[in-house]
Design a protein around this motif. Structure first.
Motif, PDB file in Angstrom:
ATOM      1  N   ASP A 185      25.737  55.781  34.100  1.00 45.58           N
ATOM      2  CA  ASP A 185      25.368  56.995  33.607  1.00 45.58           C
ATOM      3  C   ASP A 185      24.342  56.908  32.210  1.00 45.58           C
ATOM      4  N   VAL A 186      24.554  56.066  31.507  1.00 45.37           N
ATOM      5  CA  VAL A 186      23.774  55.692  30.351  1.00 45.37           C
ATOM      6  C   VAL A 186      22.516  55.400  30.798  1.00 45.37           C
ATOM      7  N   ASN A 187      22.504  54.207  31.758  1.00 48.59           N
ATOM      8  CA  ASN A 187      21.260  53.522  32.047  1.00 48.59           C
ATOM      9  C   ASN A 187      20.360  54.673  32.956  1.00 48.59           C
ATOM     10  N   ASP A 188      20.924  55.467  33.684  1.00 49.85           N
ATOM     11  CA  ASP A 188      20.254  56.715  34.418  1.00 49.85           C
ATOM     12  C   ASP A 188      19.668  57.699  33.241  1.00 49.85           C
ATOM     13  N   ARG A 189      20.290  58.053  32.235  1.00 47.65           N
ATOM     14  CA  ARG A 189      19.885  58.801  31.123  1.00 47.65           C
ATOM     15  C   ARG A 189      18.595  57.943  30.350  1.00 47.65           C
ATOM     16  N   MET A 190      18.831  56.682  30.164  1.00 43.77           N
ATOM     17  CA  MET A 190      17.507  55.981  29.454  1.00 43.77           C
ATOM     18  C   MET A 190      16.358  56.107  30.397  1.00 43.77           C
ATOM     19  N   ALA A 191      16.449  55.959  31.856  1.00 47.64           N
ATOM     20  CA  ALA A 191      15.541  56.083  32.697  1.00 47.64           C
ATOM     21  C   ALA A 191      14.761  57.296  32.919  1.00 47.64           C
ATOM     22  N   SER A 192      15.500  58.273  32.592  1.00 47.41           N
ATOM     23  CA  SER A 192      14.939  59.571  32.526  1.00 47.41           C
ATOM     24  C   SER A 192      14.133  59.864  31.329  1.00 47.41           C
ATOM     25  N   GLU A 193      14.505  59.336  30.247  1.00 44.64           N
ATOM     26  CA  GLU A 193      14.023  59.506  28.878  1.00 44.64           C
ATOM     27  C   GLU A 193      12.638  58.673  29.155  1.00 44.64           C
ATOM     28  N   ARG A 194      12.682  57.587  29.867  1.00 40.98           N
ATOM     29  CA  ARG A 194      11.268  56.847  30.049  1.00 40.98           C
ATOM     30  C   ARG A 194      10.198  57.502  31.001  1.00 40.98           C
ATOM     31  N   GLU A 195      10.783  58.415  31.957  1.00 41.70           N
ATOM     32  CA  GLU A 195      10.001  59.067  33.046  1.00 41.70           C
ATOM     33  C   GLU A 195       9.546  60.422  32.038  1.00 41.70           C
ATOM     34  N   ILE A 254      11.788  53.537  24.879  1.00 43.81           N
ATOM     35  CA  ILE A 254      13.007  52.859  24.297  1.00 43.81           C
ATOM     36  C   ILE A 254      12.606  52.031  23.320  1.00 43.81           C
ATOM     37  N   SER A 255      12.971  52.017  22.088  1.00 41.35           N
ATOM     38  CA  SER A 255      13.050  50.929  21.278  1.00 41.35           C
ATOM     39  C   SER A 255      14.152  50.347  20.718  1.00 41.35           C
ATOM     40  N   TYR A 256      15.377  50.875  21.191  1.00 45.12           N
ATOM     41  CA  TYR A 256      16.648  50.377  20.691  1.00 45.12           C
ATOM     42  C   TYR A 256      17.664  50.554  21.951  1.00 45.12           C
ATOM     43  N   SER A 257      18.480  49.872  22.341  1.00 45.66           N
ATOM     44  CA  SER A 257      19.465  50.366  23.184  1.00 45.66           C
ATOM     45  C   SER A 257      20.785  49.207  23.248  1.00 45.66           C
ATOM     46  N   SER A 302      24.450  53.474  22.608  1.00 44.92           N
ATOM     47  CA  SER A 302      23.456  53.882  21.662  1.00 44.92           C
ATOM     48  C   SER A 302      22.207  53.626  21.969  1.00 44.92           C
ATOM     49  N   PHE A 303      21.133  54.381  22.062  1.00 46.64           N
ATOM     50  CA  PHE A 303      19.672  54.101  22.379  1.00 46.64           C
ATOM     51  C   PHE A 303      18.954  55.121  21.757  1.00 46.64           C
ATOM     52  N   SER A 304      17.666  54.642  21.139  1.00 48.61           N
ATOM     53  CA  SER A 304      16.708  55.575  20.871  1.00 48.61           C
ATOM     54  C   SER A 304      15.256  55.284  21.251  1.00 48.61           C
ATOM     55  N   GLY A 305      14.302  55.862  20.696  1.00 46.45           N
ATOM     56  CA  GLY A 305      12.891  56.063  21.433  1.00 46.45           C
ATOM     57  C   GLY A 305      12.228  56.836  20.587  1.00 46.45           C
ATOM     58  N   VAL A 306      10.754  56.559  21.025  1.00 49.62           N
ATOM     59  CA  VAL A 306       9.736  57.305  20.146  1.00 49.62           C
ATOM     60  C   VAL A 306       8.490  57.795  21.039  1.00 49.62           C
ATOM     61  N   ALA A 330      28.399  51.340  15.942  1.00 50.54           N
ATOM     62  CA  ALA A 330      27.015  50.442  16.423  1.00 50.54           C
ATOM     63  C   ALA A 330      26.137  50.777  15.140  1.00 50.54           C
ATOM     64  N   PRO A 331      25.276  49.637  15.156  1.00 52.96           N
ATOM     65  CA  PRO A 331      24.526  49.772  14.069  1.00 52.96           C
ATOM     66  C   PRO A 331      23.381  50.832  14.208  1.00 52.96           C
ATOM     67  N   VAL A 332      22.695  51.552  13.422  1.00 60.98           N
ATOM     68  CA  VAL A 332      21.497  52.442  13.508  1.00 60.98           C
ATOM     69  C   VAL A 332      20.164  51.664  13.508  1.00 60.98           C
ATOM     70  N   ALA A 333      19.465  51.405  14.648  1.00 60.02           N
ATOM     71  CA  ALA A 333      18.362  50.682  14.422  1.00 60.02           C
ATOM     72  C   ALA A 333      17.051  51.587  14.606  1.00 60.02           C
ATOM     73  N   ALA A 334      16.212  51.451  13.672  1.00 65.41           N
ATOM     74  CA  ALA A 334      15.147  52.231  13.371  1.00 65.41           C
ATOM     75  C   ALA A 334      14.053  51.945  14.688  1.00 65.41           C
ATOM     76  N   PRO A 335      13.844  52.996  15.260  1.00 67.17           N
ATOM     77  CA  PRO A 335      12.594  52.907  16.218  1.00 67.17           C
ATOM     78  C   PRO A 335      11.425  51.984  15.582  1.00 67.17           C
ATOM     79  N   ASN A 336      10.620  51.503  16.401  1.00 64.89           N
ATOM     80  CA  ASN A 336       9.465  50.733  16.005  1.00 64.89           C
ATOM     81  C   ASN A 336       8.442  51.880  16.376  1.00 64.89           C
TER      82      ASN A 336
END
Length: 174
Positions: free
Chosen positions: A80-90, A95-98, A106-110, A168-174
């Motif tokens: 489910d999480v990987n599908d949501r990340m794929a949707s964000e990419r679409e 995605i700068s952190y996962s 946890s995942f983030s993006g720019v 989880a650590p909070v990772a700053a997007p690049n």
């Protein structure tokens, strides 16, 4: 005199975060059985027609917050999480952190001048809880503490005995 001024500044800085902490409020989702602390300044904008979640907006900084539950296909949280990340990419998000585990993700993006951070936890009965916070890239550091608190606060309601969820650590997007 300098010591008095320093003491006064320290006293004020200690007082304001305490007041801000009191402005957080809990959102409880009875359908999926999870709780999340909502930061001050976020106003409820709407609820999904199917009762899967709610959305909030912060008028002072333009940030948006989506909070929702999800039924997992075949009970697999990681899929489910990987599908949501794929949707964000679409949707053209980079995605700068996962970090995805069996119990939390946890995942983030720019995308342009916008940033998002998503946190998810596996719940009982083959479901998951998510929040997705989107804000301006220029506000990146001001949201670090907010995201950390929200990530720690996302938890199952009472009665759901999941494996403890590690922070989880909070990772700053690049």
């Amino acid at each position: 005199m300098r010591r008095i001024l320093t003491a006064f500044v320290l006293l004020l800085s200690a007082a304001f975060p305490a007041a801000a902490d009191n402005d957080w409020h809990a959102y409880t989702d009875p359908r999926f059985g999870y709780i999340l602390d909502i930061p001050p300044g976020f106003e409820l904008q709407g609820e999904a027609d199917n009762g899967d979640g709610v959305s909030f907006h912060a008028n002072d900084n333009g940030a948006t917050l989506a909070v929702f539950g999800s039924e997992l296909v075949d009970g697999d949280f990681e899929i489910d999480v990987n599908d949501r990340m794929a949707s964000e990419r679409e949707d053209q998000w980079r995605i700068s952190y996962s970090r995805v585990t069996a119990a939390w993700a946890s995942f983030s993006g720019v995308r342009g001048e916008e940033v998002f951070y998503t946190r998810a936890i596996a719940l009982c009965d083959g479901s998951a809880a998510y929040f997705r916070l989107q804000y301006r890239k220029s506000r990146l550091t001001s949201f670090d503490g907010v995201i950390s608190r929200m990530a720690e606060a996302l938890r199952p309601s009472e009665g759901c005995q999941q494996t403890p969820v590690a922070a989880a650590p909070v990772a700053a997007p690049n």
